[in-house]
Motif scaffolding. Sequence first.
Motif, short mmCIF file in Angstrom:
data_model
loop_
_atom_site.label_atom_id
_atom_site.label_comp_id
_atom_site.label_asym_id
_atom_site.label_seq_id
_atom_site.Cartn_x
_atom_site.Cartn_y
_atom_site.Cartn_z
N ARG A 182 -88.71 -7.22 63.01
CA ARG A 182 -88.36 -7.34 64.42
C ARG A 182 -88.47 -8.79 64.86
N ARG A 214 -84.33 -3.89 67.30
CA ARG A 214 -83.42 -3.96 66.16
C ARG A 214 -84.17 -4.65 65.03
N THR A 257 -79.84 -4.11 62.51
CA THR A 257 -79.62 -2.67 62.52
C THR A 257 -80.64 -2.03 63.44
N ALA A 258 -80.34 -0.84 63.92
CA ALA A 258 -81.27 -0.14 64.80
C ALA A 258 -82.59 0.10 64.09
N ASP A 259 -83.68 -0.11 64.83
CA ASP A 259 -85.02 0.17 64.30
C ASP A 259 -85.26 1.67 64.40
N PRO A 260 -85.48 2.35 63.29
CA PRO A 260 -85.66 3.81 63.34
C PRO A 260 -86.94 4.23 64.07
N THR A 261 -87.86 3.30 64.30
CA THR A 261 -89.12 3.65 64.96
C THR A 261 -89.14 3.28 66.44
N SER A 262 -88.08 2.62 66.92
CA SER A 262 -88.06 2.19 68.32
C SER A 262 -86.61 2.08 68.80
N ARG A 263 -86.32 2.74 69.89
CA ARG A 263 -84.95 2.69 70.42
C ARG A 263 -84.61 1.32 70.99
N GLU A 279 -87.85 -4.39 54.18
CA GLU A 279 -87.40 -3.25 54.98
C GLU A 279 -86.87 -3.66 56.35
#
Length: 144
Positions: A45, A85, A76-82, A42
């Motif tokens: 980091r 990545r 890609t951007a981490d959906p759980t942290s702005r 998935e």
Amino acid sequence: MATLLREGFRWFAERLNEAAAAGGERRISGAAAIVISYLHPEGSRSADIARAMGVSRQHIHTVVRELTDAHIVTTTADPTSRRDRLIILTPDGEQRRHRALTTLADLETELAQHLGTSEFTQLRDLLTRLWSPTSSLPPRQGRE
């Protein structure tokens, strides 16, 4: 012993690179091969990989650049942290990882033939006792 283990790792890494090059893939550094082994399906980091490997985040960023240039990973951007990545394998990276696992199995077969099944099994058992997740050795101290 550390030198022997390092040389064993280098043997595996070089043989993996030879197989990759024979298949038309780019050779990668030993550090890059290790980073790939830490990637979760998935995504992962940089900080988590750095902590697990006991290296700096800057080192991981350098290796990720190598892997990105080779089209093995993307971020890609981490959906759980702005702020973070995620590093993920590309489709080419997934294929390379699959081929590498097959090559590693072949290399283990080669080692078993060289050592004999009994000694190879003993070596695997000893290494497993030392460095499996349930090992009684104290955990390695990582740094960030």
